[in-house]
Design an enzyme around this catalytic site. Structure first.
Site, PDB file in Angstrom:
ATOM      1  N   GLY A  21       0.839  -1.210   0.000  1.00  0.00           N
ATOM      2  CA  GLY A  21       0.000   0.000   0.000  1.00  0.00           C
ATOM      3  C   GLY A  21       0.859   1.240   0.000  1.00  0.00           C
ATOM      4  O   GLY A  21       2.052   1.189  -0.328  1.00  0.00           O
ATOM      5  N   ASN A  22       0.276   2.359   0.348  1.00  0.00           N
ATOM      6  CA  ASN A  22       1.050   3.603   0.460  1.00  0.00           C
ATOM      7  C   ASN A  22       0.428   4.485   1.530  1.00  0.00           C
ATOM      8  O   ASN A  22      -0.566   4.122   2.139  1.00  0.00           O
ATOM      9  CB  ASN A  22       1.152   4.314  -0.894  1.00  0.00           C
ATOM     10  N   TYR A  23       1.016   5.659   1.729  1.00  0.00           N
ATOM     11  CA  TYR A  23       0.640   6.483   2.884  1.00  0.00           C
ATOM     12  C   TYR A  23      -0.550   7.415   2.648  1.00  0.00           C
ATOM     13  O   TYR A  23      -0.862   8.230   3.507  1.00  0.00           O
ATOM     14  CB  TYR A  23       1.839   7.340   3.307  1.00  0.00           C
ATOM     15  N   SER A  24      -1.210   7.320   1.509  1.00  0.00           N
ATOM     16  CA  SER A  24      -2.300   8.282   1.236  1.00  0.00           C
ATOM     17  C   SER A  24      -3.401   8.169   2.293  1.00  0.00           C
ATOM     18  O   SER A  24      -3.871   7.076   2.613  1.00  0.00           O
ATOM     19  CB  SER A  24      -2.887   8.037  -0.157  1.00  0.00           C
ATOM     20  N   ALA A  43      -3.837   7.488  -4.818  1.00  0.00           N
ATOM     21  CA  ALA A  43      -2.478   6.987  -5.007  1.00  0.00           C
ATOM     22  C   ALA A  43      -2.626   5.481  -5.272  1.00  0.00           C
ATOM     23  O   ALA A  43      -2.754   4.682  -4.347  1.00  0.00           O
ATOM     24  CB  ALA A  43      -1.639   7.258  -3.765  1.00  0.00           C
TER      25      ALA A  43
END
Ligand code: PMT
Length: 398
Positions: free
Chosen positions: A208-211, A276
């Site tokens: 995943g990512n930090y969005s 994102a």
């Protein structure tokens, strides 16, 4: 027109405060949610009980409630409001507003407010004519405050002249006219993506990512406020949306996000892709948790996810606007321009992780808008709610 709008009604200490009760009733009848803030002097003229009974909310006057220590955040109130109306505004309140004298809850909220502010002055005729009052009025006008001029007639002093607070029905009309002009997305449908995507590896792990979804949700709120019907396709985020003109569809992976976007794209006038999206997903999903092995490394093979923006770019018709985001760490401008072409976008919103006020999770962002026609419009760092407004203003006007 005012249905669901958040209005702060500020009441300062003048005899015209009794008219504010009628104004409050009219605002509530028009569908607005109203928070009353009254100055200590205002309470000498009208009781908080009357006002809270009509508004359905406790009236705010002090910075905190003495017996519980509960703080009233002027900053939160300032952000909550779609408009603020101070009626009556006394000479003293106008002077404090013009000079930033933040010694009561009403003025601190005014100074924190990001919304349109109206004032309906009320005072004796000589106070109104006095050069210092007129200087303050000029200052407030140049600060963007709308002055609802007082009318002429018999005043509380029994003198006759200008100084009577405008009638509540006319104050309401001014507020309604303001919101009518703001409804520039009425009858429009907007598709927005927000947040990250999670690409599952096994039942407990994902890529995943930090969005956080803050930027995309701010865009959804802004479009709904301006009258649009919004479809918000959101990855896994912990945010709530308050406007009932937003139809929220929660998804997890890029593939799910892509499917939902394809389904809703042909009915929309504008699509803004703020999510994102993970570019790659694990090729295989493990049904059971992957165990720690004796080997020092394991390999997870990744396969390309669909490019949602490029997919919609291929489907786009002449009447649709497609807006992407570019989150870059280097060669920002070149990469953004390349993405406009590759994804067939009309606009791209460039934000760089090099800017401390921009990017994931922050409440602020610093963006430059670039268009397929070659326009390049930079903005200062601002709250994401204000950035959302700048983005919508820009794509509608250019
Ligand atoms: O959510 P916040 O914490 O508020 O943070 C906001 C944000 C940083 C996520 C947001 O401002 C932002 O920049 N979003 C886009 C992030 C991104 O993925 O950028 P990108 O340059 O990798 O992608 C370019 C564009 O293609 C984007 O519109 C993206 O949504 C889209 N894309 C990317 C990959 C993919 N497989 N499909 C896509 O549609």
């Amino acid at each position: 027109m005012l249905k669901g709008k958040h209005i702060i009604l500020g009441i300062s200490g003048g005899i015209a405060a009794y008219k504010s009760v009628y104004l409050l009733r009219l605002l509530i009848k028009a569908g607005a949610e109203v928070q009353v803030i009254i100055t200590p002097n205002g309470k000498e003229f009208i009781t908080p009980v009357t006002l809270s009974s009509l508004s359905g909310k406790p009236v705010i006057s002090e910075f905190f409630t003495a017996n519980t220590g509960e703080w009233h955040s002027h900053v939160d109130l300032g952000l909550w409001a779609d408009a603020m109306i101070i009626a009556p505004a006394t000479a003293s309140t106008l002077a404090k507003m013009a000079n930033g004298v933040a010694d009561n809850m009403l003025i601190t909220t005014y100074l924190s407010s990001k919304s349109k502010v109206f004032v309906a002055p009320a005072m004796d005729l000589d106070m109104w004519k006095h050069p210092s009052t007129q200087r303050n009025i000029d200052t407030l006008k140049s600060d963007g405050v709308s002055i609802i001029e007082p009318g002429a007639g018999e005043l509380a002093s029994h003198l006759v002249g200008k100084g009577r607070m405008e009638e509540p029905e006319n104050i309401l009309k001014s507020i309604e006219q303001y919101f009518a002009c703001q409804q520039d997305l009425i009858d429009k449908k907007v598709l927005i993506t927000a947040g990250p995507t999670y690409e599952n590896i096994d039942p407990v792990r994902f890529i995943g990512n930090y969005s956080s979804g803050k930027m995309g949700f701010a865009l959804a709120e802004e479009c709904a406020k301006r009258g649009a019907t919004v479809t918000l396709v959101a990855g896994p985020v912990g945010l709530k949306i308050s406007n009932d003109k937003v139809n929220r569809i929660d998804v997890v992976s890029a593939k799910e996000m892509c499917e939902q976007c394809k389904e809703h794209f042909d009915e929309c006038d504008i699509a803004i892709l703020c999510a994102a999206v993970a570019d790659y997903a694990p090729k295989d999903y493990y049904d059971s948790k992957i165990k720690r092995e004796k080997t020092d490394t394991i390999t997870i093979e990744l396969v390309k996810n669909p490019d949602i923006a490029a997919t919609l770019g291929k489907l786009k018709t002449q009447n649709q606007l497609l807006v992407g985001f570019a989150l870059e760490t280097d060669n920002e401008r070149e990469n953004a321009i390349r993405k406009i072409k590759n994804k067939n976008l009309d606009w791209i919103v460039l934000n760089s992780l090099k800017d401390l006020e921009a990017g994931f999770q922050k409440d602020t962002n610093k963006v430059t808008l670039l268009s397929v026609k070659g326009q390049e419009i930079p903005f200062e760092a601002k709250l994401k709610q204000e950035v959302a407004k700048d983005i919508i203003d820009t794509i509608l006007k250019n």
